[in-house]
Structures are given as C-alpha cells and as structure tokens.
Design a protein around this motif. Structure first.
Motif, PDB file in Angstrom:
ATOM      1  N   LYS A 396       0.833  -1.211   0.000  1.00  0.00           N
ATOM      2  CA  LYS A 396       0.000   0.000   0.000  1.00  0.00           C
ATOM      3  C   LYS A 396       0.862   1.252   0.000  1.00  0.00           C
ATOM      4  O   LYS A 396       0.529   2.257  -0.639  1.00  0.00           O
ATOM      5  CB  LYS A 396      -0.938  -0.019   1.202  1.00  0.00           C
ATOM      6  CG  LYS A 396      -2.060  -1.040   1.072  1.00  0.00           C
ATOM      7  CD  LYS A 396      -2.913  -1.115   2.330  1.00  0.00           C
ATOM      8  CE  LYS A 396      -4.002  -2.172   2.184  1.00  0.00           C
ATOM      9  NZ  LYS A 396      -4.807  -2.329   3.432  1.00  0.00           N
ATOM     10  N   ARG A 399       2.158   2.116  -3.385  1.00  0.00           N
ATOM     11  CA  ARG A 399       1.179   2.684  -4.321  1.00  0.00           C
ATOM     12  C   ARG A 399       1.493   4.133  -4.670  1.00  0.00           C
ATOM     13  O   ARG A 399       1.287   4.569  -5.803  1.00  0.00           O
ATOM     14  CB  ARG A 399      -0.226   2.592  -3.718  1.00  0.00           C
ATOM     15  CG  ARG A 399      -1.331   2.934  -4.695  1.00  0.00           C
ATOM     16  CD  ARG A 399      -2.698   2.873  -4.032  1.00  0.00           C
ATOM     17  NE  ARG A 399      -3.749   2.982  -5.028  1.00  0.00           N
ATOM     18  CZ  ARG A 399      -4.138   4.125  -5.593  1.00  0.00           C
ATOM     19  NH1 ARG A 399      -3.547   5.256  -5.236  1.00  0.00           N
ATOM     20  NH2 ARG A 399      -5.097   4.147  -6.502  1.00  0.00           N
ATOM     21  N   ASP A 400       2.035   4.871  -3.716  1.00  0.00           N
ATOM     22  CA  ASP A 400       2.302   6.288  -3.938  1.00  0.00           C
ATOM     23  C   ASP A 400       3.770   6.604  -4.170  1.00  0.00           C
ATOM     24  O   ASP A 400       4.119   7.758  -4.409  1.00  0.00           O
ATOM     25  CB  ASP A 400       1.803   7.106  -2.741  1.00  0.00           C
ATOM     26  CG  ASP A 400       0.297   6.996  -2.555  1.00  0.00           C
ATOM     27  OD1 ASP A 400      -0.428   7.006  -3.554  1.00  0.00           O
ATOM     28  OD2 ASP A 400      -0.143   6.891  -1.388  1.00  0.00           O
ATOM     29  N   SER A 428      -3.773  -2.556  -7.273  1.00  0.00           N
ATOM     30  CA  SER A 428      -3.996  -1.128  -7.062  1.00  0.00           C
ATOM     31  C   SER A 428      -2.702  -0.339  -7.206  1.00  0.00           C
ATOM     32  O   SER A 428      -2.674   0.733  -7.823  1.00  0.00           O
ATOM     33  CB  SER A 428      -4.604  -0.905  -5.670  1.00  0.00           C
ATOM     34  OG  SER A 428      -4.738   0.464  -5.390  1.00  0.00           O
ATOM     35  N   ALA A 429      -1.604  -0.879  -6.647  1.00  0.00           N
ATOM     36  CA  ALA A 429      -0.320  -0.176  -6.701  1.00  0.00           C
ATOM     37  C   ALA A 429       0.204  -0.080  -8.126  1.00  0.00           C
ATOM     38  O   ALA A 429       0.691   0.966  -8.559  1.00  0.00           O
ATOM     39  CB  ALA A 429       0.694  -0.881  -5.802  1.00  0.00           C
ATOM     40  N   GLY A 431      -1.598  -0.327 -10.893  1.00  0.00           N
ATOM     41  CA  GLY A 431      -2.495   0.551 -11.638  1.00  0.00           C
ATOM     42  C   GLY A 431      -2.169   2.018 -11.387  1.00  0.00           C
ATOM     43  O   GLY A 431      -2.157   2.837 -12.320  1.00  0.00           O
ATOM     44  N   ALA A 432      -1.885   2.369 -10.127  1.00  0.00           N
ATOM     45  CA  ALA A 432      -1.510   3.752  -9.809  1.00  0.00           C
ATOM     46  C   ALA A 432      -0.191   4.122 -10.465  1.00  0.00           C
ATOM     47  O   ALA A 432      -0.011   5.251 -10.952  1.00  0.00           O
ATOM     48  CB  ALA A 432      -1.409   3.926  -8.297  1.00  0.00           C
ATOM     49  N   ALA A 435      -0.848   4.877 -14.060  1.00  0.00           N
ATOM     50  CA  ALA A 435      -1.493   6.186 -14.197  1.00  0.00           C
ATOM     51  C   ALA A 435      -0.468   7.307 -14.085  1.00  0.00           C
ATOM     52  O   ALA A 435      -0.573   8.327 -14.776  1.00  0.00           O
ATOM     53  CB  ALA A 435      -2.572   6.344 -13.131  1.00  0.00           C
ATOM     54  N   ARG A 436       0.560   7.107 -13.225  1.00  0.00           N
ATOM     55  CA  ARG A 436       1.599   8.136 -13.092  1.00  0.00           C
ATOM     56  C   ARG A 436       2.522   8.184 -14.288  1.00  0.00           C
ATOM     57  O   ARG A 436       3.226   9.176 -14.505  1.00  0.00           O
ATOM     58  CB  ARG A 436       2.435   7.888 -11.823  1.00  0.00           C
ATOM     59  CG  ARG A 436       1.712   8.193 -10.534  1.00  0.00           C
ATOM     60  CD  ARG A 436       2.696   8.299  -9.377  1.00  0.00           C
ATOM     61  NE  ARG A 436       3.356   7.034  -9.099  1.00  0.00           N
ATOM     62  CZ  ARG A 436       2.857   6.083  -8.312  1.00  0.00           C
ATOM     63  NH1 ARG A 436       1.669   6.246  -7.747  1.00  0.00           N
ATOM     64  NH2 ARG A 436       3.524   4.969  -8.094  1.00  0.00           N
ATOM     65  N   THR A 554      -6.567  -0.279 -17.320  1.00  0.00           N
ATOM     66  CA  THR A 554      -6.102   1.026 -16.857  1.00  0.00           C
ATOM     67  C   THR A 554      -5.029   1.584 -17.777  1.00  0.00           C
ATOM     68  O   THR A 554      -5.026   2.774 -18.106  1.00  0.00           O
ATOM     69  CB  THR A 554      -5.532   0.911 -15.429  1.00  0.00           C
ATOM     70  OG1 THR A 554      -6.540   0.409 -14.559  1.00  0.00           O
ATOM     71  CG2 THR A 554      -5.036   2.248 -14.919  1.00  0.00           C
TER      72      THR A 554
END
Length: 724
Positions: A396, A399-400, A428-429, A431-432, A435-436, A554
């Motif tokens: 998690k 992810r960022d 989720s990670a 996919g993020a 997106a970045r 995505t």
C-alpha cells in the motif's frame, strides 16, 4: 521651458542611473513657477525628496501652508540632510494652524529633532486632540530623556481621549532609549506604562513586554509571575514575549513550571517551547507527551518533535503503535517528520522489529519520510516479510512511491499470488504506477463533437465542423473565442468550449472557459509500463492473471488490447470472463470491432455486457455519421433492457443526423422520455440548419414533454431557429 526640464529630470531619475541626478535648480524653478500645475509641483517635490539640499528648503517651506502641496512639501523636506530643514519646521510650528501644523509636528518626529522638544511639549496641552496626540507621538520618536519626561509629566492630567496616544508616545520613547543603550531609563518608562491606572490592556502588555526584554535574564521572574497569574491578557503577553526573550534560562524556567500549570496554560506554553526550539525543554515536554491530558498530550507531541528531542523517538513510536485516538495519529505524523538521523534510525528500527504491528507502521512511515528511496526498502518487505499484514502495508505504501524501476519486482510479487488481499493491493499499486506514467501525446486527432456557448444548458452552437477543419489544417490548439469559432452564440453570457475527441483512438474530453485554449492531446501510458504487464499476463495463472487483465484496462493502448483479446480464448473460465468484462469496459474505440463480435455471443451475460460497451464506444469512433447511425440501429434491435435503452439514447444524442433524431423521437412518449428529450435537443441543435422542417415538430413536442425548464427553453430556442 520648466515643463520640459521637469519631464527630463523625472525621466533621468526614474532610470535610476547612479551617475545621473535631477537638476535641483530646475525643480526649484518649477515650484516657484506660477504656470506650473499642482501635479508638476507635486512631481518636483517627489524628486527633491531624493536629490534636494539646503537650497530647496526655503521654497519647500513656503508650501507648508498650501492645501494641495503641504503634504508633498513635507515629503520632500523630511529626508533632506540639512539642519535648515529642522529650523524651517520649528519656525512653521508658530505660524501654522490645524492640519497643516499637525503635519509639521509629524515631520519633526520623523526627523527626531531634539531641539523641538520644548515646542512640542507645549503642544501636549493643546485644545485640539489631534495636535496633542501627534505631539506626543513625535516626542516619542525623538526619544530623548527630555522628550520622554514631557510626555510622562502630562500623563497625570491627560484626557481619556488622548490617553492611548500619549501612552504610545511614551512607549516609542522607551524603545528609542533602549536602542541607544539607556536601558535603565527605558525600564523606568516601561514600568510606568505597565502599572499605569486606566491604561488600555495593549499599553499594559506593551510595557510588560518592554521591561522583560530590556532586563533579559533578570526579567524572567517577572515573566514567570505573569505565567502563573490569573490575568489571561498578561499570560498571553508572557507567551509572546518568551518567544523574543533571548536569555537561554527562559526555556528552563518555563519547562520547570509546566507540570504546575493547568491544562490551558500547558497547551499554550508547550507551543511556546516548541517554537523556541531549546532542547532544555525536552524532558518536560516528553513527560506531557507520555502522560498529559488528551489536548495537552497532542500539543506536547508536536512540540517535542519541533525541537528535535531525540529521547522522544521511542515514546512517539510507542504512542503511534497504540493506535488510540488523536495522539496516535499525531505521533505517526511526527515520527515521519522527526528531524535528523534519530528519525531515520527510529523508522529503521520499526521495520526490523519482531512485532508485525511495528513493521507495518515502519512501512507506512518510510514511504512518508523517504519518498523515492523508500521504494527499495518497501519492496524487500513486500516480497520477503513472513507476515501478510506487513507485506500489505508495504504494498500500500508503494502505491504512492513506486516508479518504473519497481514495476518488475512488484509484478513478481503479484505472480506469487499469496492471497486475495495481497493481489488486490498489488493490482492497485501497479495501476496507480501506470497512471503516473501517462504523458501527453498527439497523433491522429478526430473531433467527435465540439460545442461553444453557455454550457451546459444555455444557448450554444455546434462548432464540430469548424474545429475539425482547424485540426485538418494543422491547428491542435483551439481558442475558445467568438472570433476563432465564428460568432457569439450566447451574447452577454459566460461561454465555454467543450470538445470530445480521440487521439490515435484514445478518447478525451476537455472543457475551457472563454478566452482559454484547448490543446488536443491525450494521455498515453508509456510502453515501458505496458510491455512488462503484457509479458506478465502470459506467465500468470489464476487470480494474478485476472488482476493483470484489469491493470491492462487502466493502461490501455494497442498492446494491452491485444493481450486482453487473446485472453478471450483462455481455457480458464474465470480468465475468459474477466477478459470479457475488461474488453467491454475499454475506454477507447479501438476495442469496438472486438466488442461488436462479442454481441453475437450465445451467452446472455456476455451479450448484455458487450452490447453496453458497444453502444458506449460507437460515438467515439472515427466513422461517418451514417455508419454510426447504422451501428446504433443494429444495437437498438438487441437492446431489450431499460439500461441498454438509456445508453442508446445518450449515444444517439452524440450522433447528429436526421435518422438519429427520428430514433430518439420514437421514445418521447415512453418510460425514457426525459432521456429522449435531452438527446433530441442535442441532435436538433446541431442539424436544425439543414433540416428545419423535421426538427421543428420534435422540438415542439420536447418543450411540452420535458419537466426540465432549462431543457424546455433550449428546445424552444431550437424551434425558433427552425422557423427562420
């Protein structure tokens, strides 16, 4: 002549060339000229404030009684370094009255003319309050012992109206004396102010501040007396003064007093100690961080972090792990931002702790504290920790923080498939991350729809053809303006431009206000991100493969689409089902042929999903309007459920043609009449010029049918166009 000279002098001075000075004589001549305007004379005064000498004093002094120029004259006189200025101002005191005299009194204060003390002292008893008040403040600016005594002697008989200004003058005098090193005299004045009967609270607190700062370490007992007292005005003044007091003993005195104070004062002085930043306050703050009342504890945690008190780190970690209330949340935040190597070491210890809960906290904090470098540490925990909760916390956090260099290891974690929660977290990670990795890209631009006007419900014009022509001619930046788009469709109203378009099959929509620009690009995910995911799909099985297919949705793009289409033939029913869902949810029209093929399936669930995706993608496709209508007619034959019919009406609204209007009009009496009305107005507004006779009756019916007043108004507006 004088006007030319003034203009040249002003220009020379404004150019700020060090070697160039305005001609003082010319400026003086301007002030003397009967032909010069007030503005010219005011400009001359401004210039003389920078270049004037004693030669300019007589003419400037002669203007001190002029209503329109007195202020400018004083502005010029105040900075001139000549004793003649002081003499002229003192002389003017006995000649002027009213506001002109008040202005001169203020200028004497600015120049700190000690020879004027006696004259100003006499004015302290003037019947005019403004004169007396200004004299007191100017005496304070002069700041000599004699000036201060004149004000002090007048305090006993001063009127209530003048008291605050006289106190301000005395305060100015005390500050001036302190700056000159006459500390004892300054302290006496501060003491006078802080104990003065009937003095406003701001005067008392100013006197208190002054005397404590003037005494420095010897003022600490007085500071502490205020801290312990019940007068909250002085308590607040003590907190503010403590921030300015340089004596190092201040922090220790406050820290020693902290345990004895009530909660409200503890909060105030914890904040004060935090802002002072002295390590001497560390033990007292730490004790309150551990055992203080709820509100006090939170402030103490922040303050002990603010001063960087290293022994607090283990306590913060313990509080953060407790997970209880605001204190735990603040402790976590403070650990992440704790200054110096102690914070780094604390988080490292948490990551290596035997307790899984501590390692989870370490993963959370390392991402907040280290950003980029954190990813490598987190990957180790995500891949190798024996506890699932720790791996989840690390994933998690990734992810960022994760970048392309972390993609392959993250995919490796995903392929291990260690539980649904972990798979979803990696999905989720990644996919993020994808997106970045998007970046603007231009390519084959197709304008699907463009409208300009008072969006969304006011008068507007269909400018699709205009924008498409601009794009065809090589213009990819479209200005939202009447001139660029061929007229004003909504006079007197705020307008917007909205363009639906595709770039190499990728759909995009942008809206801007009038006067702004739209650049027709879209965001495309880097192949460096897509390719590893596609490769991982070929290796994966079970739940990891399903997650990878969803990640491809995505990411998008041709390679991702091919991989999803290939998965339609997978032997695993779950993989096949996920591939169908991903394909039917694809965001760009390049999936349209594959989705169309799925509508022929004998599986009812697949048919419903694909029909919905097919209807949604048709308006985005780079196809002639006639072909889009034909495809939507085919879809209409398959649409049996209300949801598909609603989607169909929305899609028809984006395909302007007489045939699409006829299809929509057929629903104006059905259960979806409101949706049909919206689509009909959208189509009618765009084809009314070429089909007025056919549009008119439909708009008439829409206006009578819809319950939306704004939509009815739009329908009536289109109806009026059809009648022309």
């Amino acid at each position: 002549m004088w006007k030319t000279a003034l203009t040249l002098a002003l220009a020379a001075l404004l150019m700020a060339a060090p070697a160039v000075r305005a001609d003082e004589a010319e400026l003086i001549a301007t002030l003397k000229s009967a032909d010069a305007s007030v503005k010219d004379k005011a400009d001359a005064c401004r210039l003389l404030s920078r270049c004037g000498t004693a030669k300019a004093v007589p003419v400037l002094a002669g203007l001190l009684d002029q209503p329109n120029l007195a202020h400018y004259a004083r502005y010029a006189l105040e900075p001139i370094p000549a004793p003649e200025v002081d003499e002229a101002l003192r002389a003017a005191l006995g000649k002027l009255t009213g506001l002109h005299r008040v202005g001169v009194i203020a200028s004497i204060g600015v120049r700190k003319d000690a020879k004027a003390v006696a004259a100003l002292a006499a004015l302290l008893k003037d019947a005019d309050p403004t004169t007396a008040q200004t004299a007191a403040k100017s005496l304070g600016q002069i700041g000599t012992v004699e000036a201060a005594k004149a004000i002090e002697d007048s305090l006993a008989s001063v009127s209530d109206e003048n008291r605050s200004n006289f106190c301000e003058g005395l305060l100015r005098a005390a500050e001036a004396l302190s700056e000159k090193g006459q500390v004892d005299q300054a302290i006496a004045l501060y003491d006078k102010l802080r104990t003065l009967p009937k003095a406003p609270h701001q005067v008392r607190t100013a006197g208190f501040r002054g005397v404590v700062l003037a005494r420095q370490a010897q003022g600490i007992p007085m500071l502490m007396e205020a801290v312990r007292g019940d007068d909250w005005i002085l308590v607040g003044a003590a907190a503010r003064t403590a921030l300015e007091l340089k004596a190092p003993e201040t922090s220790k005195a406050l820290a020693d007093e902290l345990p004895k104070l009530n909660a409200d004062k503890q909060i105030l002085f914890c904040q004060t100690l935090g802002l002072r930043g002295d390590a001497a306050a560390g033990p007292a703050l730490l004790e309150l961080a551990k055992n203080g009342k709820e509100g006090v504890q939170v402030v103490a945690i922040r303050s002990v972090t603010q001063i960087g008190y290293a022994p607090a780190v283990p306590v913060l970690a313990q509080l953060a792990l407790s997970g209880a209330g605001e204190a735990a949340s603040v402790a976590r935040s403070c650990l992440a931002s704790f200054p110096g190597k102690e914070g780094d070491q604390a988080i490292g210890s948490l990551l290596a702790a035997g307790d899984a809960k501590a390692r989870c906290l370490g993963a959370e904090l390392v991402a907040q504290r280290f950003s980029g470098p954190a990813a490598a540490v987190l990957l180790i925990k995500a891949a190798d920790d024996q506890d699932e909760s720790v791996r989840l916390a690390a994933i998690k956090a990734l992810r960022d923080t994760a970048g392309l260099s972390e993609l392959a290891p993250m995919l490796a974690v995903l392929l291990k498939g260690r539980g649904d929660a972990e798979i979803k977290a990696v999905e989720s990670a990644v996919g993020a991350l994808c997106a970045r990795q998007t970046a603007p890209a231009s390519g084959n631009v197709t304008v699907v729809k463009a409208v300009y006007g008072s969006l969304p419900n006011g008068p507007m014009a269909d400018v699709t053809k205009k924008v498409a022509k601009l794009v065809k001619d090589g213009t990819l930046t479209i200005e939202a303006s009447n001139s660029a788009l061929g007229g004003d469709p909504a006079q007197g109203l705020v307008k917007k431009l909205k363009i639906d378009y595709t770039v190499s099959g990728q759909p995009a929509t942008k809206t801007v206000g009038e006067g702004e620009n739209i650049t027709l690009t879209t965001a495309v995910v880097s192949s460096a991100c897509v390719d590893p995911v596609v490769e991982a799909v070929a290796k994966a099985k079970g739940e990891p493969k399903l997650a990878l297919l969803r990640i491809l949705r995505t990411a998008g793009g041709p390679k991702a689409l091919q991989a999803v289409q290939a998965a339609l033939n997978d032997s695993d029913p779950q993989v096949k089902d996920t591939a169908v869902r991903v394909l039917c949810d694809w965001t760009s029209p390049d999936a349209l042929p594959a989705v169309a093929e799925l509508t022929k399936s004998s599986d009812n669930k697949v048919k419903i999903l694909s029909l919905r995706g097919y209807i949604r993608l048709i308006p985005q496709a780079n196809l002639p309007v006639e072909k889009k209508v034909e495809m939507l007619q085919q879809a209409a034959a398959l649409a049996t459920q209300t949801a598909e019919k609603r989607l169909l009406l929305a899609a028809l609204g984006d395909v302007p043609s007489l045939q699409s209007l006829e299809m929509v009009a057929a629903h104006l009496d059905g259960e979806l009449k409101e949706e049909a009305c919206i689509a009909a107005v959208s189509i009618g507004d765009r084809i009314v010029g070429s089909n007025p006779a056919e549009v008119k009756p439909v708009m008439q019916k829409v206006a009578k049918t819809t319950r939306d007043k704004q939509l009815a108004a739009r329908a009536n507006a289109v109806f009026k166009k059809a009648r022309k």
